[in-house]
Design an enzyme around this catalytic site. Structure first.
Site, short mmCIF file in Angstrom:
data_model
loop_
_atom_site.label_atom_id
_atom_site.label_comp_id
_atom_site.label_asym_id
_atom_site.label_seq_id
_atom_site.Cartn_x
_atom_site.Cartn_y
_atom_site.Cartn_z
N LYS A 130 0.80 -1.23 0.00
CA LYS A 130 0.00 0.00 0.00
C LYS A 130 0.83 1.28 0.00
O LYS A 130 2.04 1.27 0.24
CB LYS A 130 -0.98 -0.02 1.17
CG LYS A 130 -2.17 -0.96 0.86
CD LYS A 130 -3.27 -0.90 1.87
CE LYS A 130 -4.44 -1.78 1.38
NZ LYS A 130 -5.45 -1.98 2.41
N ARG B 263 -3.91 -10.02 4.65
CA ARG B 263 -4.32 -10.07 3.24
C ARG B 263 -3.14 -9.57 2.42
O ARG B 263 -2.79 -8.39 2.49
CB ARG B 263 -5.55 -9.17 3.07
CG ARG B 263 -6.11 -9.10 1.67
CD ARG B 263 -7.30 -8.15 1.65
NE ARG B 263 -7.87 -8.03 0.33
CZ ARG B 263 -7.38 -7.29 -0.65
NH1 ARG B 263 -6.28 -6.58 -0.46
NH2 ARG B 263 -7.98 -7.24 -1.83
N1 PMM Z 1 -7.62 -3.56 0.97
C1 PMM Z 1 -7.98 -3.52 -0.32
C2 PMM Z 1 -9.07 -4.27 -0.78
N2 PMM Z 1 -9.78 -5.06 0.05
N3 PMM Z 1 -10.13 -5.92 2.21
C3 PMM Z 1 -9.80 -5.96 3.51
N4 PMM Z 1 -10.51 -6.75 4.36
N5 PMM Z 1 -8.76 -5.24 4.01
C4 PMM Z 1 -8.00 -4.42 3.23
O1 PMM Z 1 -7.08 -3.75 3.75
C5 PMM Z 1 -8.33 -4.34 1.83
C6 PMM Z 1 -9.42 -5.11 1.36
C7 PMM Z 1 -7.21 -2.65 -1.28
O2 PMM Z 1 -6.00 -3.23 -1.67
P1 PMM Z 1 -5.75 -3.91 -3.13
O3 PMM Z 1 -6.22 -2.94 -4.16
O4 PMM Z 1 -4.29 -4.16 -3.15
O5 PMM Z 1 -6.53 -5.18 -3.17
#
Ligand code: PMM
Length: 261
Positions: free
Chosen positions: A203, A239
């Protein structure tokens, strides 16, 4: 939890897994590398992202979820829409990862009816505008209070307490300092008794630490630092994009802490 974004515009792996077959094999690979859950998303939540139509979102995620389920790979669906969640649960997903924490009034019934798991994430505002001016008095206390309130609502709607996890939503309506403060105080969230999930992988706040010239795909080692510190504080799930690396870090951290499997 392995990230599988099936979107053309997600910030770190945008476009890479648009092709359904490529997404399926990537998901299967993440599972083999040690992910307990593959998180399949069809709508980017990247800061400033616009939204896609629910039909389009479903078209992206459902074939991937169905194919992974048929291979015995556990999946969650990363969606804020009950209509997409229902279809995904029917296609074989076992968990709904809702970054809006039940903003759709039909989401809790959709999860309750199927006995699925639910991840409730905190976000201030909405993706399009959330990074404009995030403000908190005490970010840790406010995020924790919000998540406990949403979990209580989920339980009232019939979702079993042991099926609910909470996530502070790193990067979702938070400044750089808010993110670091939350990451230093994850143990506070763990004390609520709900399993805690965090998503720090690649991030923007890591880019701020490393230098903006370090692109998302080169932020895995930095992600690893957050994974070790989160596990030490009792976080249940991380995640991540790079599952092979995170699995090694998780096992090593747990062994040092005497929690080895
Ligand atoms: N971050 C993203 C998308 N979904 N879900 C949860 N539970 N926690 C998160 O921090 C989260 C998420 C955005 O990140 P990406 O675009 O790299 O998927």
């Amino acid at each position: 939890m392995g990230v599988l974004n099936v979107t053309p515009d997600s910030f770190s792996d945008g476009g890479q897994f648009e092709n359904v077959d490529a997404a399926i094999s990537h998901g299967a690979m993440l599972f083999e590398q040690g992910a307990g859950l593959i998180d399949v998303g069809g709508e980017s939540t990247r800061p400033g992202a616009g939204s896609v139509e629910p039909e389009e979102e479903g078209d992206r995620v459902l074939p991937v979820i169905a194919a992974l389920a048929s291979r015995g790979v556990p999946t969650s669906v990363d969606t804020t829409r009950a209509i997409v969640a229902r279809a995904a649960l029917q296609a074989g997903a076992g968990v709904v990862n809702d970054v809006s924490a039940l903003r759709d009034p039909d989401m809790a019934p959709a999860v309750a009816e199927t006995g699925a798991g639910l991840v409730l994430m905190h976000m201030q505002g909405e993706p399009r505008t959330m990074q404009e001016q995030p403000r908190y008095g005490d970010v840790v206390a406010e995020v924790t209070r919000f998540l406990v309130e949403r979990a209580a609502i989920a339980e009232k709607e019939g979702i079993r307490r042991d099926r609910i996890a909470i996530d502070p939503g790193i990067g979702f309506g938070k400044t750089f300092e808010h993110n670091l403060e939350l990451l230093r105080n994850l143990h506070f969230l763990v004390e609520t008794g709900y399993p805690v999930v965090i998503g720090t992988s690649r991030k923007t706040f890591l880019g701020r630490i490393l230098g903006e010239n370090v692109p998302p795909a080169k932020r895995d080692a930095a992600t690893g630092a957050t994974v070790a510190l989160a596990i030490e504080q009792g976080v249940a799930a991380v995640r991540v994009h790079n599952v092979a690396m995170a699995a090694q870090i998780a096992r090593t951290t747990e062994a040092i802490l005497g929690r080895g499997r």
